[in-house]
Motif scaffolding. Structure first.
Motif, short mmCIF file in Angstrom:
data_model
loop_
_atom_site.label_atom_id
_atom_site.label_comp_id
_atom_site.label_asym_id
_atom_site.label_seq_id
_atom_site.Cartn_x
_atom_site.Cartn_y
_atom_site.Cartn_z
N SER A 59 12.50 0.37 -1.48
CA SER A 59 11.67 -0.16 -1.91
C SER A 59 10.75 -0.26 -1.05
N ASP A 60 11.23 -1.91 0.07
CA ASP A 60 11.03 -2.87 0.44
C ASP A 60 10.35 -1.47 1.74
N ARG A 106 1.66 0.34 3.87
CA ARG A 106 0.97 -0.84 4.24
C ARG A 106 0.50 -0.41 5.32
N THR A 128 2.00 -2.58 -2.85
CA THR A 128 3.75 -3.56 -3.61
C THR A 128 4.72 -2.39 -4.33
N LEU A 129 5.45 -2.63 -3.67
CA LEU A 129 6.99 -1.96 -4.99
C LEU A 129 7.72 -3.28 -4.90
N LYS A 130 6.94 -3.86 -6.37
CA LYS A 130 7.34 -4.92 -7.01
C LYS A 130 8.86 -4.77 -7.22
N SER A 143 -3.27 -3.28 0.16
CA SER A 143 -1.67 -2.37 0.28
C SER A 143 -1.62 -2.33 -0.85
N GLU A 147 0.02 -2.78 -7.05
CA GLU A 147 1.60 -2.30 -7.63
C GLU A 147 2.50 -1.35 -7.86
N ALA A 186 8.70 -1.26 -8.24
CA ALA A 186 10.11 -0.70 -7.42
C ALA A 186 11.63 -0.17 -7.73
N THR A 237 6.74 0.06 1.16
CA THR A 237 5.79 -1.07 0.98
C THR A 237 5.42 -0.94 2.58
N GLU A 238 6.40 -1.02 3.81
CA GLU A 238 5.72 -1.19 4.62
C GLU A 238 5.19 -0.52 4.99
N TYR A 293 2.00 5.89 -8.32
CA TYR A 293 0.76 5.36 -7.43
C TYR A 293 -1.27 5.59 -7.58
#
Length: 227
Positions: free
Chosen positions: A203-204, A211, A176-178, A174, A192, A195, A207-208, A161
């Motif tokens: 990972s999702d 954000r 994102t974990l891709k 923000s 990015e 992930a 990301t949330e 990061y």
């Protein structure tokens, strides 16, 4: 002198009552003592995590960090135990109170909280004094799967990061974990991170968490952001 009949029901009841009271008092004293120690340990752990997000574990927290509480407009408000707020961070957010930690060199640390696959996840996002570039991040979890979602708590993952940015111009995007990995050729590569393989739900969740967590501080970040 009259002796007690140790075989009588009265003696047994009185003796049992006294023993229960004595044991209860001893347990209460022990619990109070351990509670204070536990609180001190938890407080120190939080302080060390904040410093770790800044790669400043060699610094003295009380000398290097100033803790404040912001309102929804990004203004400092008085009152409130910042570390108590961290124990129910989402509750503090819902109440419109946002703890923030400012380092002596101008960087800031923002606490975030969210949900992974199996339970709560949380962390501290450190931003450079441009209020855009990630200086570091520390994350933890309650029950993510070892070798999969639990990777969010490893230094190797957290190092990815550093240097990423959360704004694109004036727009908050923000991080994102891709899935499939962040591609340097991608226009969004600056925002990015790879992930976690086999850890899509975690990972999702991260990301949330980032954000929504950083989103709570947008008035403050935009007011102090370097163009």
């Amino acid at each position: 002198m009259k002796k007690f009949n140790t075989n009588s029901n009265v003696y047994i009841v009185v003796y049992s009552t006294v023993m229960v009271v004595v044991v209860a008092l001893l347990l209460a004293v022990a619990a109070l003592s351990l509670q204070k120690r536990q609180y001190a340990n938890e407080l120190n752990e939080k302080k060390q995590s904040i410093l770790a997000s800044l790669s400043a574990t060699d610094r003295d927290y009380d000398e290097f960090i100033e803790a404040r509480v912001l309102d929804v407009e990004g203004r400092t408000v008085e009152g409130g135990d910042v570390f108590a707020m961290l124990n129910d961070l989402q509750g503090s957010f819902d109440a419109g109170r946002f703890p923030i930690f400012e380092a002596g060199d101008g960087r800031v640390v923002i606490p975030v909280t969210g949900s992974g696959l199996w339970g709560p996840i949380w962390g501290y996002v450190a931003l450079e004094n441009d209020m855009n570039t990630v200086a570091g991040i520390v994350m933890a979890h309650k029950g993510e799967t070892p070798g999969l979602g639990a990777e969010i708590a490893t230094p190797a993952h957290q190092a990815k990061y550093v240097g990423k940015t959360v704004f694109e111009g004036d727009d908050f995007v923000s991080i994102t974990l891709k899935k499939g990995g962040a591609n340097p050729a991608d226009a969004n590569y600056a925002h990015e991170v790879d992930a976690i393989t086999g850890g899509t739900k975690t990972s999702d969740g991260v990301t949330e968490m980032i954000r929504s967590g950083l989103g709570n501080y947008l008035p403050y970040l935009k007011a102090n952001k370097s163009n």
